[in-house]
Design a protein around this motif. Structure first.
Motif, PDB file in Angstrom:
ATOM      1  N   MET A  82       0.767  -1.160   0.065  1.00  0.00           N
ATOM      2  CA  MET A  82      -0.051   0.074  -0.073  1.00  0.00           C
ATOM      3  C   MET A  82       0.952   1.195  -0.037  1.00  0.00           C
ATOM      4  O   MET A  82       1.721   1.518   1.123  1.00  0.00           O
ATOM      5  N   LEU A  83       0.740   1.981  -1.231  1.00  0.00           N
ATOM      6  CA  LEU A  83       2.071   3.018  -1.253  1.00  0.00           C
ATOM      7  C   LEU A  83       1.082   4.432  -1.326  1.00  0.00           C
ATOM      8  O   LEU A  83       0.366   4.529  -2.214  1.00  0.00           O
ATOM      9  N   CYS A  84       1.402   5.230  -0.382  1.00  0.00           N
ATOM     10  CA  CYS A  84       0.660   6.591  -0.270  1.00  0.00           C
ATOM     11  C   CYS A  84       1.765   7.495  -1.134  1.00  0.00           C
ATOM     12  O   CYS A  84       2.807   7.770  -0.368  1.00  0.00           O
ATOM     13  N   GLN A 138      -0.251  -3.136  -4.303  1.00  0.00           N
ATOM     14  CA  GLN A 138      -1.910  -3.567  -4.804  1.00  0.00           C
ATOM     15  C   GLN A 138      -2.502  -2.147  -4.769  1.00  0.00           C
ATOM     16  O   GLN A 138      -3.325  -2.047  -5.726  1.00  0.00           O
ATOM     17  N   GLU A 139      -2.149  -1.180  -3.992  1.00  0.00           N
ATOM     18  CA  GLU A 139      -2.872   0.042  -3.876  1.00  0.00           C
ATOM     19  C   GLU A 139      -2.083   1.247  -4.007  1.00  0.00           C
ATOM     20  O   GLU A 139      -0.961   1.357  -3.174  1.00  0.00           O
ATOM     21  N   VAL A 140      -2.267   2.096  -4.623  1.00  0.00           N
ATOM     22  CA  VAL A 140      -1.706   3.576  -4.649  1.00  0.00           C
ATOM     23  C   VAL A 140      -2.535   4.406  -4.367  1.00  0.00           C
ATOM     24  O   VAL A 140      -3.522   4.687  -5.079  1.00  0.00           O
ATOM     25  N   THR A 153      -1.781  16.635 -11.323  1.00  0.00           N
ATOM     26  CA  THR A 153      -0.837  15.364 -11.004  1.00  0.00           C
ATOM     27  C   THR A 153      -1.282  14.096 -10.950  1.00  0.00           C
ATOM     28  O   THR A 153      -1.199  13.142 -11.076  1.00  0.00           O
ATOM     29  N   VAL A 154      -2.594  14.026 -10.029  1.00  0.00           N
ATOM     30  CA  VAL A 154      -3.355  12.951  -9.884  1.00  0.00           C
ATOM     31  C   VAL A 154      -4.059  12.312 -11.370  1.00  0.00           C
ATOM     32  O   VAL A 154      -3.800  11.225 -11.286  1.00  0.00           O
ATOM     33  N   SER A 155      -4.355  13.154 -12.001  1.00  0.00           N
ATOM     34  CA  SER A 155      -4.818  12.872 -13.315  1.00  0.00           C
ATOM     35  C   SER A 155      -3.667  12.212 -14.241  1.00  0.00           C
ATOM     36  O   SER A 155      -3.814  11.329 -14.841  1.00  0.00           O
ATOM     37  N   PHE A 156      -2.455  12.815 -14.158  1.00  0.00           N
ATOM     38  CA  PHE A 156      -1.492  12.380 -14.922  1.00  0.00           C
ATOM     39  C   PHE A 156      -0.976  11.003 -14.541  1.00  0.00           C
ATOM     40  O   PHE A 156      -0.812   9.889 -15.060  1.00  0.00           O
ATOM     41  N   LEU A 157      -1.174  10.831 -13.123  1.00  0.00           N
ATOM     42  CA  LEU A 157      -0.638   9.409 -12.446  1.00  0.00           C
ATOM     43  C   LEU A 157      -1.635   8.645 -12.736  1.00  0.00           C
ATOM     44  O   LEU A 157      -1.018   7.263 -12.855  1.00  0.00           O
ATOM     45  N   THR A 158      -2.708   9.044 -12.573  1.00  0.00           N
ATOM     46  CA  THR A 158      -3.917   7.806 -13.015  1.00  0.00           C
ATOM     47  C   THR A 158      -3.719   7.394 -14.369  1.00  0.00           C
ATOM     48  O   THR A 158      -4.102   6.163 -14.674  1.00  0.00           O
ATOM     49  N   ASP A 159      -3.708   8.137 -15.469  1.00  0.00           N
ATOM     50  CA  ASP A 159      -3.483   7.798 -16.839  1.00  0.00           C
ATOM     51  C   ASP A 159      -2.364   6.749 -16.947  1.00  0.00           C
ATOM     52  O   ASP A 159      -2.319   5.864 -17.542  1.00  0.00           O
ATOM     53  N   SER A 169      -6.479   4.970  -5.623  1.00  0.00           N
ATOM     54  CA  SER A 169      -7.315   5.828  -4.988  1.00  0.00           C
ATOM     55  C   SER A 169      -6.756   7.290  -4.621  1.00  0.00           C
ATOM     56  O   SER A 169      -5.408   7.299  -5.000  1.00  0.00           O
ATOM     57  N   ARG A 170      -7.863   7.880  -4.289  1.00  0.00           N
ATOM     58  CA  ARG A 170      -7.465   9.476  -3.955  1.00  0.00           C
ATOM     59  C   ARG A 170      -8.094   9.720  -2.719  1.00  0.00           C
ATOM     60  O   ARG A 170      -9.240   9.322  -2.197  1.00  0.00           O
ATOM     61  N   ILE A 171      -7.245  10.441  -1.701  1.00  0.00           N
ATOM     62  CA  ILE A 171      -7.778  10.865  -0.485  1.00  0.00           C
ATOM     63  C   ILE A 171      -8.970  11.804  -0.565  1.00  0.00           C
ATOM     64  O   ILE A 171      -8.996  12.460  -1.549  1.00  0.00           O
ATOM     65  N   ALA A 172      -9.929  11.476   0.331  1.00  0.00           N
ATOM     66  CA  ALA A 172     -11.183  12.168   0.141  1.00  0.00           C
ATOM     67  C   ALA A 172     -11.072  13.766   0.572  1.00  0.00           C
ATOM     68  O   ALA A 172     -10.101  14.126   1.154  1.00  0.00           O
TER      69      ALA A 172
END
Ligand code: ZN
Length: 201
Positions: A82-84, A138-140, A153-159, A169-172
């Protein structure tokens, strides 16, 4: 030529190169140092050199450390897989202080900002990809700040990571504890509704 003797002018010039310190603050700090005894100035000079000599990036999470791998990466009680992902060391520290997250971290050292000339190659994104090849993740969890650059940055990494078979996942984002809906801006409310969670499974 400045109004002060050259050594003092040099100190003011060096201090004013620091982030958030303008010419006036730099002059104030320089004069303060000059007025104080030699001891505190020597301590400051030693600390400046020491951080450069002893602190480097952790070769796993890229946080700053004086021992590689860093304390968190060495901690065998933490959960692997699990990587934050965070923007900077301060963000990692804030999450750590909450005491809730027991996985691993990856520090990007910034966010994408084309206007400031910051692209993927300026962040620890290549290192994140290399890490995902080596480690069974398993999860980023993306814990970027809710700014335009953070979202980009979230969009870029998601792609980039979407085809790797990893849960992304994204923190709420939303209403802070003790907050009041009446005083929230539209963007925060929109995110709060988007990040809603089910009360029953
Ligand atoms: Zn580390």
């Amino acid at each position: 030529m400045g109004i002060y003797p050259p050594p003092l002018e040099n100190l003011i010039r060096q201090l004013s190169k620091l982030p958030g310190i303008g010419q006036k603050s730099a002059t104030r700090v320089a004069l303060y140092i000059l007025k104080k005894p030699k001891g505190p100035a020597e301590d400051l000079a030693r600390c400046l050199l020491e951080v450069k000599e002893k602190i480097s990036f952790c070769s796993l999470c890229f946080n700053f450390t004086d021992r590689d791998p860093c304390t968190i990466c060495r901690d065998e009680t933490r959960r692997n897989g699990m990587l934050c992902v965070v923007e900077g060391p301060g963000d990692q520290l804030a999450i750590e202080e909450s005491g809730f997250f027991k996985g691993r971290y990856h520090v990007l050292h910034g966010v994408l900002s084309p206007l400031d000339g910051i692209g993927p190659e300026d962040l620890k994104i290549g290192e994140l990809l290399a890490r995902l090849e080596k480690e069974a993740v398993q999860e980023v969890i993306m814990a970027m700040n809710p700014t335009v650059e953070g979202e980009a940055t979230v969009s870029f990494l998601t792609d980039l990571l979407s085809k790797k078979g990893i849960i992304l996942s994204r923190i709420a984002l939303g209403i802070p504890m003790g907050g009041d809906l009446k005083y929230m801006d539209a963007m925060t409310l929109r995110h709060a509704l988007k990040s809603r969670t089910s009360l029953r499974p």
